[in-house]
Design a protein around this motif. Structure first.
Motif, PDB file in Angstrom:
ATOM      1  N   VAL A   4      34.657  17.066 101.760  1.00  0.00           N
ATOM      2  CA  VAL A   4      36.018  17.208 101.384  1.00  0.00           C
ATOM      3  C   VAL A   4      36.741  16.052 101.842  1.00  0.00           C
ATOM      4  O   VAL A   4      36.885  15.920 103.194  1.00  0.00           O
ATOM      5  CB  VAL A   4      36.570  18.609 101.413  1.00  0.00           C
ATOM      6  CG1 VAL A   4      37.952  18.446 101.073  1.00  0.00           C
ATOM      7  CG2 VAL A   4      35.634  19.701 100.801  1.00  0.00           C
ATOM      8  N   GLY A   5      37.459  15.284 100.974  1.00  0.00           N
ATOM      9  CA  GLY A   5      38.328  14.195 101.506  1.00  0.00           C
ATOM     10  C   GLY A   5      37.690  12.996 101.423  1.00  0.00           C
ATOM     11  O   GLY A   5      38.405  11.883 101.405  1.00  0.00           O
ATOM     12  N   ASP A   6      36.348  12.712 101.255  1.00  0.00           N
ATOM     13  CA  ASP A   6      35.786  11.600 101.149  1.00  0.00           C
ATOM     14  C   ASP A   6      36.034  11.041  99.809  1.00  0.00           C
ATOM     15  O   ASP A   6      36.278  11.721  98.816  1.00  0.00           O
ATOM     16  CB  ASP A   6      34.283  11.782 101.387  1.00  0.00           C
ATOM     17  CG  ASP A   6      33.737  11.775 102.549  1.00  0.00           C
ATOM     18  OD1 ASP A   6      34.650  11.585 103.595  1.00  0.00           O
ATOM     19  OD2 ASP A   6      32.642  12.384 103.074  1.00  0.00           O
ATOM     20  N   LYS A   7      36.088   9.776  99.542  1.00  0.00           N
ATOM     21  CA  LYS A   7      36.113   9.132  98.336  1.00  0.00           C
ATOM     22  C   LYS A   7      34.801   8.942  97.344  1.00  0.00           C
ATOM     23  O   LYS A   7      33.629   8.891  97.995  1.00  0.00           O
ATOM     24  CB  LYS A   7      36.494   7.468  98.473  1.00  0.00           C
ATOM     25  CG  LYS A   7      37.138   7.070  97.360  1.00  0.00           C
ATOM     26  CD  LYS A   7      38.034   5.898  97.606  1.00  0.00           C
ATOM     27  CE  LYS A   7      38.662   4.870  96.352  1.00  0.00           C
ATOM     28  NZ  LYS A   7      39.005   5.668  95.292  1.00  0.00           N
ATOM     29  N   LYS A  30      38.960  15.006  86.281  1.00  0.00           N
ATOM     30  CA  LYS A  30      38.162  15.680  87.381  1.00  0.00           C
ATOM     31  C   LYS A  30      36.896  15.502  87.156  1.00  0.00           C
ATOM     32  O   LYS A  30      36.254  15.377  85.920  1.00  0.00           O
ATOM     33  CB  LYS A  30      38.766  17.145  87.320  1.00  0.00           C
ATOM     34  CG  LYS A  30      40.331  17.293  87.876  1.00  0.00           C
ATOM     35  CD  LYS A  30      40.411  18.824  88.187  1.00  0.00           C
ATOM     36  CE  LYS A  30      40.750  19.542  86.726  1.00  0.00           C
ATOM     37  NZ  LYS A  30      41.079  20.867  87.022  1.00  0.00           N
ATOM     38  N   LEU A  31      35.886  15.441  88.153  1.00  0.00           N
ATOM     39  CA  LEU A  31      34.600  15.059  88.052  1.00  0.00           C
ATOM     40  C   LEU A  31      33.860  16.232  88.820  1.00  0.00           C
ATOM     41  O   LEU A  31      34.072  16.339  89.977  1.00  0.00           O
ATOM     42  CB  LEU A  31      34.262  13.659  88.573  1.00  0.00           C
ATOM     43  CG  LEU A  31      32.863  13.248  88.350  1.00  0.00           C
ATOM     44  CD1 LEU A  31      32.327  13.102  87.073  1.00  0.00           C
ATOM     45  CD2 LEU A  31      32.638  11.756  89.209  1.00  0.00           C
ATOM     46  N   VAL A  32      32.798  16.351  88.189  1.00  0.00           N
ATOM     47  CA  VAL A  32      31.714  17.335  88.689  1.00  0.00           C
ATOM     48  C   VAL A  32      30.314  16.592  88.675  1.00  0.00           C
ATOM     49  O   VAL A  32      29.813  16.236  87.746  1.00  0.00           O
ATOM     50  CB  VAL A  32      31.481  18.595  88.021  1.00  0.00           C
ATOM     51  CG1 VAL A  32      30.279  19.247  88.369  1.00  0.00           C
ATOM     52  CG2 VAL A  32      32.679  19.612  87.782  1.00  0.00           C
ATOM     53  N   PHE A 122      29.516  18.565  93.995  1.00  0.00           N
ATOM     54  CA  PHE A 122      30.459  17.691  94.323  1.00  0.00           C
ATOM     55  C   PHE A 122      31.634  17.714  93.499  1.00  0.00           C
ATOM     56  O   PHE A 122      31.436  17.300  92.106  1.00  0.00           O
ATOM     57  CB  PHE A 122      30.405  16.307  94.784  1.00  0.00           C
ATOM     58  CG  PHE A 122      29.304  16.305  95.792  1.00  0.00           C
ATOM     59  CD1 PHE A 122      29.690  15.996  97.315  1.00  0.00           C
ATOM     60  CD2 PHE A 122      27.893  16.140  95.498  1.00  0.00           C
ATOM     61  CE1 PHE A 122      28.617  16.017  98.259  1.00  0.00           C
ATOM     62  CE2 PHE A 122      26.788  16.098  96.736  1.00  0.00           C
ATOM     63  CZ  PHE A 122      27.332  16.027  98.139  1.00  0.00           C
ATOM     64  N   ILE A 123      32.951  18.116  93.741  1.00  0.00           N
ATOM     65  CA  ILE A 123      34.001  18.127  92.798  1.00  0.00           C
ATOM     66  C   ILE A 123      34.966  17.083  93.178  1.00  0.00           C
ATOM     67  O   ILE A 123      35.391  17.058  94.393  1.00  0.00           O
ATOM     68  CB  ILE A 123      34.465  19.547  92.581  1.00  0.00           C
ATOM     69  CG1 ILE A 123      33.594  20.534  92.106  1.00  0.00           C
ATOM     70  CG2 ILE A 123      35.676  19.457  91.680  1.00  0.00           C
ATOM     71  CD1 ILE A 123      33.846  21.882  92.000  1.00  0.00           C
ATOM     72  N   PHE A 124      35.397  16.161  92.439  1.00  0.00           N
ATOM     73  CA  PHE A 124      36.427  15.272  92.695  1.00  0.00           C
ATOM     74  C   PHE A 124      37.551  15.255  91.923  1.00  0.00           C
ATOM     75  O   PHE A 124      37.547  15.841  90.730  1.00  0.00           O
ATOM     76  CB  PHE A 124      35.885  13.511  92.617  1.00  0.00           C
ATOM     77  CG  PHE A 124      34.523  13.397  93.334  1.00  0.00           C
ATOM     78  CD1 PHE A 124      34.630  12.870  94.276  1.00  0.00           C
ATOM     79  CD2 PHE A 124      33.016  13.807  92.743  1.00  0.00           C
ATOM     80  CE1 PHE A 124      33.657  12.514  95.298  1.00  0.00           C
ATOM     81  CE2 PHE A 124      32.130  13.422  93.852  1.00  0.00           C
ATOM     82  CZ  PHE A 124      32.340  12.990  94.943  1.00  0.00           C
ATOM     83  N   CYS A 130      36.787  13.784  96.838  1.00  0.00           N
ATOM     84  CA  CYS A 130      36.156  14.951  96.939  1.00  0.00           C
ATOM     85  C   CYS A 130      36.968  16.116  97.471  1.00  0.00           C
ATOM     86  O   CYS A 130      37.746  16.102  98.351  1.00  0.00           O
ATOM     87  CB  CYS A 130      34.981  14.840  97.760  1.00  0.00           C
ATOM     88  SG  CYS A 130      33.873  16.316  97.667  1.00  0.00           S
ATOM     89  N   THR A 131      37.333  17.165  96.372  1.00  0.00           N
ATOM     90  CA  THR A 131      38.002  18.440  96.731  1.00  0.00           C
ATOM     91  C   THR A 131      36.993  19.519  97.269  1.00  0.00           C
ATOM     92  O   THR A 131      37.713  20.502  97.733  1.00  0.00           O
ATOM     93  CB  THR A 131      38.754  18.616  95.651  1.00  0.00           C
ATOM     94  OG1 THR A 131      38.226  18.978  94.396  1.00  0.00           O
ATOM     95  CG2 THR A 131      39.813  17.674  95.186  1.00  0.00           C
ATOM     96  N   ARG A 132      35.881  19.430  96.848  1.00  0.00           N
ATOM     97  CA  ARG A 132      35.013  20.701  97.182  1.00  0.00           C
ATOM     98  C   ARG A 132      33.769  20.280  97.106  1.00  0.00           C
ATOM     99  O   ARG A 132      33.139  19.257  96.329  1.00  0.00           O
ATOM    100  CB  ARG A 132      35.260  21.681  96.017  1.00  0.00           C
ATOM    101  CG  ARG A 132      35.038  23.092  96.602  1.00  0.00           C
ATOM    102  CD  ARG A 132      35.838  23.936  95.814  1.00  0.00           C
ATOM    103  NE  ARG A 132      34.724  25.202  95.559  1.00  0.00           N
ATOM    104  CZ  ARG A 132      34.408  25.598  94.272  1.00  0.00           C
ATOM    105  NH1 ARG A 132      34.988  25.250  93.220  1.00  0.00           N
ATOM    106  NH2 ARG A 132      33.942  26.686  94.186  1.00  0.00           N
ATOM    107  N   VAL A 133      32.901  20.710  98.042  1.00  0.00           N
ATOM    108  CA  VAL A 133      31.326  20.572  98.022  1.00  0.00           C
ATOM    109  C   VAL A 133      30.788  21.900  98.023  1.00  0.00           C
ATOM    110  O   VAL A 133      31.036  22.999  98.892  1.00  0.00           O
ATOM    111  CB  VAL A 133      30.950  19.982  99.284  1.00  0.00           C
ATOM    112  CG1 VAL A 133      29.284  19.804  99.425  1.00  0.00           C
ATOM    113  CG2 VAL A 133      31.566  18.486  99.520  1.00  0.00           C
TER     114      VAL A 133
END
Length: 149
Positions: A4-7, A30-32, A122-124, A130-133
């Motif tokens: 989380v926090g990574d680009k 938003k991307l999954v 991974f959710i961006f 990245c907001t969630r893994v």
């Protein structure tokens, strides 16, 4: 593994149609990104079909989807066609994208240790952060796990 926090890593992948998908073109929505071990295997099929069955809910929530495995374009094409998935599947035979996300790891099955893709989602956000893994993906409820933000 990406946290989380990574680009969103820069990558190019080949989809089931043999077309290049560039990560730069995925920014803005938003991307999954979901990684699965192998196309057309029982658990991977359950996960991919669950995401497909719930695609309208995911789309309504603003998500675009991208599935990635180490399969060939031909295997991805067969998998995609068989189930008419509404999203792209990336063939990453040389594991470039898989390695960038850090999902090629040691696994254990029936006491045997080997390297393989760890099923991870991974959710961006719209900016590619990245907001969630989700590292404990439940194939039957994969879409629900994504939507429970």
């Amino acid at each position: 593994m990406l946290k989380v926090g990574d680009k969103l890593p820069n990558f190019e992948g080949i989809n089931q149609e043999g077309e290049t998908v560039n990560s730069e073109n995925l920014i803005g929505k938003k991307l999954v990104v979901f990684f699965y071990p192998q196309a057309n295997t029982p658990t991977c099929t359950v996960e991919a079909c669950n995401l497909s069955d719930n695609y309208s809910h995911l789309e309504k929530a603003g998500f675009q989807l991208l599935g990635i495995s180490g399969d060939s374009v031909k295997k991805q094409k067969n998998f995609h066609s068989k189930f008419a998935f509404p999203y792209d599947l990336i063939a990453d035979e040389n594991r470039e994208v898989i390695e960038k996300f850090g999902v090629w790891q040691e696994k254990k099955t029936f006491g045997k240790t080997y390297k393989g893709i760890v099923r991870t989602t991974f959710i961006f956000d719209e900016k590619g952060i990245c907001t969630r893994v989700i590292d404990k993906v439940t194939s039957k409820t994969a879409a629900e796990q994504i939507l429970e933000e």
